[in-house]
Design an enzyme around this catalytic site. Structure first.
Site, PDB file in Angstrom:
ATOM      1  N   GLU A  22     -30.005  29.338  41.992  1.00 36.81           N
ATOM      2  CA  GLU A  22     -31.060  29.877  41.200  1.00 36.81           C
ATOM      3  C   GLU A  22     -32.910  29.615  41.513  1.00 36.81           C
ATOM      4  OE1 GLU A  22     -32.644  26.116  38.668  1.00 36.81           O
ATOM      5  OE2 GLU A  22     -31.863  24.922  40.251  1.00 36.81           O
ATOM      6  N   GLY A  75     -34.035  16.870  40.266  1.00 33.77           N
ATOM      7  CA  GLY A  75     -34.466  18.361  40.803  1.00 33.77           C
ATOM      8  C   GLY A  75     -33.066  18.595  41.284  1.00 33.77           C
ATOM      9  N   GLU A 119     -30.316  14.714  37.147  1.00 29.17           N
ATOM     10  CA  GLU A 119     -30.738  15.859  36.066  1.00 29.17           C
ATOM     11  C   GLU A 119     -31.011  17.595  37.131  1.00 29.17           C
ATOM     12  OE1 GLU A 119     -32.942  19.399  34.698  1.00 29.17           O
ATOM     13  OE2 GLU A 119     -34.497  17.794  34.457  1.00 29.17           O
ATOM     14  N   GLU A 174     -43.213  14.894  47.501  1.00 29.56           N
ATOM     15  CA  GLU A 174     -43.429  14.589  48.796  1.00 29.56           C
ATOM     16  C   GLU A 174     -45.154  14.998  48.669  1.00 29.56           C
ATOM     17  OE1 GLU A 174     -43.623  14.230  53.754  1.00 29.56           O
ATOM     18  OE2 GLU A 174     -42.345  15.538  52.654  1.00 29.56           O
ATOM     19  N   CYS A 217     -36.352  23.277  35.700  1.00 24.98           N
ATOM     20  CA  CYS A 217     -35.090  23.515  35.329  1.00 24.98           C
ATOM     21  C   CYS A 217     -34.676  24.492  34.266  1.00 24.98           C
ATOM     22  CB  CYS A 217     -34.644  21.867  35.053  1.00 24.98           C
ATOM     23  SG  CYS A 217     -35.086  20.647  33.839  1.00 24.98           S
ATOM     24  N   LYS A 243     -40.383   7.232  43.971  1.00 26.60           N
ATOM     25  CA  LYS A 243     -40.832   7.731  44.450  1.00 26.60           C
ATOM     26  C   LYS A 243     -41.107   9.244  44.368  1.00 26.60           C
ATOM     27  CE  LYS A 243     -39.665  10.812  48.372  1.00 26.60           C
ATOM     28  NZ  LYS A 243     -40.018  12.151  47.484  1.00 26.60           N
ATOM     29  N   GLY A 299     -29.370  16.780  44.917  1.00 27.65           N
ATOM     30  CA  GLY A 299     -28.513  15.783  43.507  1.00 27.65           C
ATOM     31  C   GLY A 299     -26.742  14.904  44.484  1.00 27.65           C
TER      32      GLY A 299
END
Length: 490
Positions: free
Chosen positions: A385, A228, A250, A178, A284, A175, A233
């Site tokens: 973040e 992500g 991750e 999007e 990240c 996946k 997560g």
């Protein structure tokens, strides 16, 4: 005519039964470059069912490592033939500058070749723990692997999951994010041209609340790997508890970059810029917290700000651009809101802070490289973040304070130390609670090294031998070499 993307299930490209389509845009100019389907829950379940049946048939899972490796090499060769096209598509859909996209494609090709070699050389272990009993430790594929990838590295993050999962003998469901499905579609078009058996690999486009959630919840999915945000997560991990499937996550980061007085000044400035402004900060592992010792703090800030203001931001296809577009309008607005919050919290905006709407960038999602100074650890821009071209610079006095500030975070993905004193650098980096670290460098890594973090930055490791382990079960087989009655109950 704008291309209408399809789902790839059981080796066939099919339209979704959901008539609703999603506009896939170029973030540099908001041009619609494709129309993507939003798969239904039933279509996701169909893909999972086919993946499970294919796995159980043994058409892929029972192939020997040499046969699997040969097909991974076919994929790598196909990608190499189309490398320039794939890089152009990545830049068009994600907004990153072309040379970054070209690097991602090269690294993706290397990953397939790496795992083709690794799977052929993975050795088991044999023990003779007691007389007449031989114990073998072997690795086996897990079954169906659900792979959910982010928008910042649409191709590379997909390959970091697809290559080891296939190498291990699993069936997969990928996946993509999007908003960035284009290179995943191209990857599967190339996979379709290889000898990979039908039904081994499925590509499902759509949103996380339907596609991702269904994959995570399914009792027929044996392992789910997600890259992500930390928030998503947690949702994935919670959804995966139904059948206690293996979960690899991750997640986010707020990584420290520690620069001591005795650092090579030019090297430290250069890597500190690269650490945050590479990928427009949408990485990240970005070094979004720069910690500078008080002896060089003022000099460092002056030079750093001057250099940050010189970074050429622009469309990814422009060879003069050094930083590209933000991936979407929503994300751009989120970054701009953090910049507003930082000013409201009392931090000094040393440079940047604005959307760029000039020189042909009026329709794109561009933000100036942004530097905050005079920050404190309780500020949101220091703790949370931001995932954009925004850096905070903090002052510290000694090793002890540097380590305390570095570890004062919920995250633990990456970190770096700059010093010409190798003993001090090693002493400090060993105390930084992060999974990916550097001394006198930043962002440099390779496919052989494990990737992942501590604390809220995730669970498990990608790439390297560790990445292959994420998609394998470990089995012990005990062989009695001298079978005869045990007489236990006599």
């Amino acid at each position: 005519m704008t291309e209408q993307l399809k789902l790839y299930i059981n080796g066939e490209w099919i339209d979704s039964s959901n008539p609703q389509l999603f506009d896939v845009i170029n973030p540099a100019n908001q041009e619609v470059i494709a129309k993507a389907p939003k798969a239904t829950k039933e279509e996701v379940e169909q893909a999972i069912k086919i993946a499970k049946a294919t796995f159980e048939s043994g058409v892929w899972s029972s192939k020997n490592p040499q046969e699997r490796a040969a097909i991974l090499l076919q994929i790598a060769d196909k990608m190499e033939e189309h490398a320039a096209e794939i890089a152009q598509l990545e830049t068009q859909n994600n907004g990153k500058v072309l040379r970054e996209a070209e690097g991602d494609v090269a690294d993706s090709i290397s990953a397939f070749r790496y795992y083709a070699g690794l799977i052929q050389n993975q050795a088991g272990v044999i023990y003779e723990a007691m007389e007449g009993l031989q114990t073998m430790i072997v690795k086996e594929p897990m079954g169906v692997a659900g792979l959910i990838v982010p928008w910042n590295y649409p191709l590379l993050m997909a390959v970091w999951k697809v290559a080891p999962a296939l190498a291990a003998g699993n069936s997969i469901i990928l996946k993509p994010a999007e908003i960035t499905p284009i290179t995943a579609v191209k990857l599967f078009q190339l996979i379709d041209e290889t000898d990979l058996p039908k039904g081994v690999a499925q590509l499902i486009l759509g949103g996380g609340t339907v596609v991702g959630q269904t994959i995570a919840e399914s009792d027929d999915v044996d392992v789910v790997s997600f890259t992500g945000s930390t928030g998503v997560g947690r949702s994935i991990m919670h959804a995966a508890t139904g059948n206690l499937k293996k979960v690899s996550l991750e997640l986010g980061g707020k990584s420290p970059n520690i620069i001591f007085d005795d650092a090579d000044f030019e090297t430290a400035v250069d890597y500190a810029l690269f650490g945050i402004f590479y990928g427009s900060g949408q990485v990240c592992s970005s070094g979004s917290r720069v910690l500078v010792q008080k002896g060089i703090y003022d000099k460092f800030v002056e030079e750093y700000v001057k250099r940050a203001q010189q970074i050429k931001v622009g469309p990814g296809h422009d060879e003069s651009s050094k930083a590209g577009a933000i991936v979407s309008e929503n994300h751009m607005n989120s970054i701009l809101e953090y910049i507003r919050i930082g000013q409201e919290e009392g931090a000094t905006l040393a440079c940047g802070g604005n959307r760029i709407e000039r020189d042909g960038m009026e329709k794109g999602f561009f933000i100036e490289p942004t530097v905050f100074t005079n920050v404190t650890s309780d500020m949101r821009i220091v703790k949370e973040e931001i995932f954009g071209p925004v850096v905070v610079i903090q002052k510290f006095k000694d090793e002890e304070e540097a380590i305390r500030l570095a570890n004062d975070s919920d995250y633990g993905l990456a970190g770096a130390v700059f010093s010409t004193d190798s003993n001090k650098a090693l002493r400090v980096i060993q105390k930084v609670r992060s999974g990916i670290t550097w001394v006198n460098a930043y962002h440099l890594t390779n496919i052989q090294a494990p990737w992942g973090g501590y604390k809220h930055s995730g669970i498990g490791r990608s790439i390297g031998t560790y990445g292959l382990d994420e998609y394998q079960e470990t089995k012990q087989i005990n062989m009695n070499l001298n079978p005869q009655p045990l007489h236990w109950f006599e």
